[in-house]
Scaffold this motif. Sequence first.
Motif, short mmCIF file in Angstrom:
data_model
loop_
_atom_site.label_atom_id
_atom_site.label_comp_id
_atom_site.label_asym_id
_atom_site.label_seq_id
_atom_site.Cartn_x
_atom_site.Cartn_y
_atom_site.Cartn_z
N GLN A 175 -0.42 7.37 -8.58
CA GLN A 175 -0.61 6.37 -9.30
C GLN A 175 -1.09 5.57 -9.85
O GLN A 175 -0.69 4.44 -10.94
CB GLN A 175 -1.88 5.86 -7.90
CG GLN A 175 -1.41 6.29 -6.67
CD GLN A 175 -2.48 5.97 -4.87
OE1 GLN A 175 -3.58 4.52 -5.39
NE2 GLN A 175 -2.13 6.46 -4.51
N ASP A 226 -0.11 4.34 -2.02
CA ASP A 226 -1.57 4.67 -1.47
C ASP A 226 -1.26 6.19 -1.08
O ASP A 226 -1.70 7.03 -0.72
CB ASP A 226 -2.11 4.18 0.18
CG ASP A 226 -2.87 3.13 -0.45
OD1 ASP A 226 -2.86 2.92 -2.00
OD2 ASP A 226 -3.20 1.98 0.36
N ASN A 280 0.24 -0.98 -0.30
CA ASN A 280 -0.18 -0.49 -0.04
C ASN A 280 1.08 1.28 0.10
O ASN A 280 0.33 2.23 0.25
CB ASN A 280 -0.87 0.38 1.18
CG ASN A 280 -0.48 -0.01 2.44
OD1 ASN A 280 0.86 0.38 2.77
ND2 ASN A 280 -0.69 0.07 3.31
#
Length: 596
Positions: free
Chosen positions: A403, A396, A393
């Motif tokens: 992203q 994130d 992650n």
Amino acid sequence: MKQTSFIAILLTILMLLLVMIAAVVFLVQRNQELTQMVEIQSSDQETMVEMSEDMATDLAVRQAALESAEATREALAGQITVDQERIQELKEELSQTESSLSQAESEIQDLAIQLFIFSPKDGAVVPPLEPVELFVAARSDAGIETIEITIDGEILVRYPSEGQPTSTIRTEWAPPEGEYLIEAVARDGDGRLSEPESVTIRAAFSTPAARTSALLRLTENEVIALRFPEPLETMVQPEVVEVNPDDLHQLLLTGRGVEESPFSDDDVLVLQALDLLPADTDTDDLINPAYDGTTLVYYDPDAEELTFYEPGDQPETFGRWVHIHDFTHQVLNETFQLDALEISSLDRDARSAVRALLEGEATYLQYLYAKGDYLEAEQQSEIFEGLSAAASNTMDDLPPYLQDEFAFAYSDGLLFVQSLHEQDGYSALNEAWLKLPESTEQILHPDRYRAGDRPLPVTIDPLGEDFENWRLVGEDVLGEYQLRQHLQALGLATNQIDQAATGWGGGRYVVYQNENNGDLILQLRLAWDTPEDSSEFAATYGTLLSQRYDGQGVALPGGDLCWEGEDATCLLTPAGDILIVRGPDLETVNAIVANQ
């Protein structure tokens, strides 16, 4: 008379004097001769001493040589004895071998059909994944018709021998790690089968490191065979511009090498002007493992799932599968000399397209390998379990735009590569590396690449003299993919984005900053494939601006529109293109428009 006597005496004295002088001269000369003789004898004595010393040294050398020769003679005598004993042993072994052969020939003559496995030996331990020779011989007076070798009951080879009385078969087999039963059986011309012969061997690695290395080599060879089923023709390459392989990833992603920060302050301003980053973003917010290759991406086209992952130390099958990605980079780099690409000279959109080809092909080969016949079902499960366990992650922490930018090469790149491969095989991929995609439009629409639809050149005039306090922050090509991101940031729905952006023909952006107060100016100019594409985009973008400014635009002479709120934007259509100008206020924007 007296005078005569005196003269006689005087003469006598003179004669004596002469005699004495002669004697003195003689004695002096004799003394000199004696002195010379002494010196000569002394010199001769020294010479004799030196000769004596030399003779003593020579004698010592000769004595040492004699002793060495004696030692050598004794050693040779010992070696001769050893050699004679070895010759005798060999004679005895030869005699035993001849006796064994004679006995074997006698036994063969007594049997209708005989079979021998000469190699490998029963109980042998061999290196896994390396060729092992299988050597089998059979004999029958009726002639040997076939010899069959099986591994754990599965036929490895069935060899027809054309009815010769004696037949042999030599073949190679690279066993994976494990224990195996090798059996052989022969059939003769009368249809009789030999008694089965069998040996058991074990394929085992000497060390864990050897095991890992061998499995990686196996995977690499399988990937090469998968990617290049036929050898490539020799290609003439351009002059190579050296690029550090470690830089390739970040160069294609950001245009900078690994020794540089992936983003500058001006990069952040450009992305903010394009609505791709929040206004309070700074460069420290954008540092992420994605840029140094620590975080990887896998896109599964079957499940349409994208996974960010950090491999780390994972089970061996998953580790080998991850290795395929970097190994593909290496093979493509060496095969097509990617170092010859002057990456830093490519525009942003072209870099994104080349990166999509590179990452897309590496991911596609991972996909084909995982779905192919290279792995057992449990190994395939191990890969996807490992992928799930390694899911990360860390991305994130990045804004959604980055992203998506990072993942674009893996997902859309894979779909582009898959489209080429499914239509024309690996030859189409080879051709793609010789004729690189030039825009993200070609990646998003592979048919545009096949059709040779190149991006149109687009220019934007610089600001006039009235803008002396404004500095150029950045300018580059605005490709279709980045245009889609811009539309998404403005809140356009996915299906509307596809409809509005399709038909992109070329684009460019320019961003300026006021050096006094930090205000930004953004200019976007877009070319389109058809007038209909241009009109469709203008209508969609106009709707977005009306939503942004909470009101309809004000019409300018000629039908162009402007909106004003906290800042101002005008939407123009010069010569069939779309020109978008945004600035801190309408006065500034109008001044820019008047200069176009």
